[in-house]
Design an enzyme around this catalytic site. Sequence first.
Site, short mmCIF file in Angstrom:
data_model
loop_
_atom_site.label_atom_id
_atom_site.label_comp_id
_atom_site.label_asym_id
_atom_site.label_seq_id
_atom_site.Cartn_x
_atom_site.Cartn_y
_atom_site.Cartn_z
N CYS A 13 7.36 -2.22 2.15
CA CYS A 13 8.10 -1.56 1.06
C CYS A 13 9.26 -0.73 1.62
CB CYS A 13 7.17 -0.72 0.21
SG CYS A 13 6.14 -1.75 -0.87
N GLN A 39 1.44 3.44 2.21
CA GLN A 39 2.27 3.58 3.41
C GLN A 39 2.78 2.22 3.88
OE1 GLN A 39 3.62 6.03 5.09
NE2 GLN A 39 2.84 7.59 3.71
N SER A 40 3.09 1.36 2.93
CA SER A 40 3.52 0.00 3.26
C SER A 40 4.82 -0.02 4.08
CB SER A 40 3.73 -0.77 1.96
OG SER A 40 4.47 -1.93 2.18
N ASN A 41 4.76 -0.69 5.22
CA ASN A 41 5.98 -0.86 6.03
C ASN A 41 6.92 -1.84 5.34
OD1 ASN A 41 4.85 0.70 8.21
ND2 ASN A 41 3.53 -1.05 8.58
N SER A 96 0.85 -1.18 0.00
CA SER A 96 0.00 0.00 0.00
C SER A 96 0.89 1.24 0.00
CB SER A 96 -0.88 -0.01 1.24
OG SER A 96 -0.04 0.12 2.37
#
Length: 356
Positions: free
Chosen positions: A89, A85-87, A83
């Site tokens: 990524c 705000q993917s952690n 997403s």
Amino acid sequence: MAAFSLADIRARIAKFPRIELIHLPTPLRKLDALTAELGGPDIYIKRDDLTGLAFGGNKSRKLEFILADILEKKADTVITWGSLQSNWCLQTAAAARKYGVNPILVLFKSYDIPAGFDGNMLLERILDADLRIREARKGKVVTVEETIGLLNEIADEERKKGRRPYVVPVGGSMVAGDMTRPLGAVSYMNAFAEMLEQTRALGFVPDAIIHATGSGGTQGGLLLGTVALTEGCRVVGISVSDEKEIFSGWVREIAEAADKTMGLGLTIGRDDIIVLDDYMKDGYGIVNKNVAEVIRLIFRTEGIVLDPVYTSKAMVGLIDLVRKGFFKKGERVVFFHTGGTPALFPNRDTLLEYLK
Ligand SMILES: *Cc1c(COP(=O)(O)O)cnc(C)c1O
């Protein structure tokens, strides 16, 4: 008797290629104030938010194994998605940069926070990761099936440029893309072993573990850990995105793949997989009043900061389950803090609105 000894499981995990990225073991502490406040089970916290890579979190445990696989396969580019705000990524980009691998991140805009460069995206920009933003269905996690085609196209473009890409599925959980073994789950089986060593030193084996579940790798690994190393410690996954029926299938698939790759020959029973979908409300990434209030409660009583997408929803679940008597006085429950705190900042307006 448990099916396997800690030493045996540790030895099997030691056979996997691994790089050192983080500080282990993460601390395990009792939450005295919360335990007293709720008057139910003894509540402990496993601080996987303190792994030390880019603000910490469960994904950095997984990446010790996954990045080792990437390097072993001589890839020079990692392609993954998540997403906005993917952690996952962010952690992938940080680990990749540290080892000279180029990160390409496909970020799906699945909820209405400003797409500005804040939180994890700010950190990704600082790392100079290659960000590709796409639209997605609101409140849903984008699945492997929906995405793998797009990722393979990007991989082909990279090959044409002479690069050697490696495609990893979201969260490092499912066996997909170039990840042919469930390495995320293997790392969480190791986390379970690490935690068990800590609780045994304190004189107990937990009755239950509770954590936020998103792509299934954390739960799959913890679950296999309990089946291998305990008699009846339950793992309760609090879904942040999808219905429990869908989720239970993913967790089973990942846990069984991890069992196979480790050569354990264990059986995951139907009742072993506990996923609760009562706390996700409007879906993935959507902050609600309970989330805002629990973040304030835990920060004020324990000095610990939860995140607004995962750990806060798991903590809302834990508190509700204690109040309902699902966890009982005399039991010992370990809450896994899986990280994610950079996502607090892009959610500032909603959080403050609920805390007025
Ligand atoms: C990804 C994530 C989870 C869920 O872990 P999965 O292995 O994807 O199920 C939980 N908490 C945080 C903070 C995460 O970033």
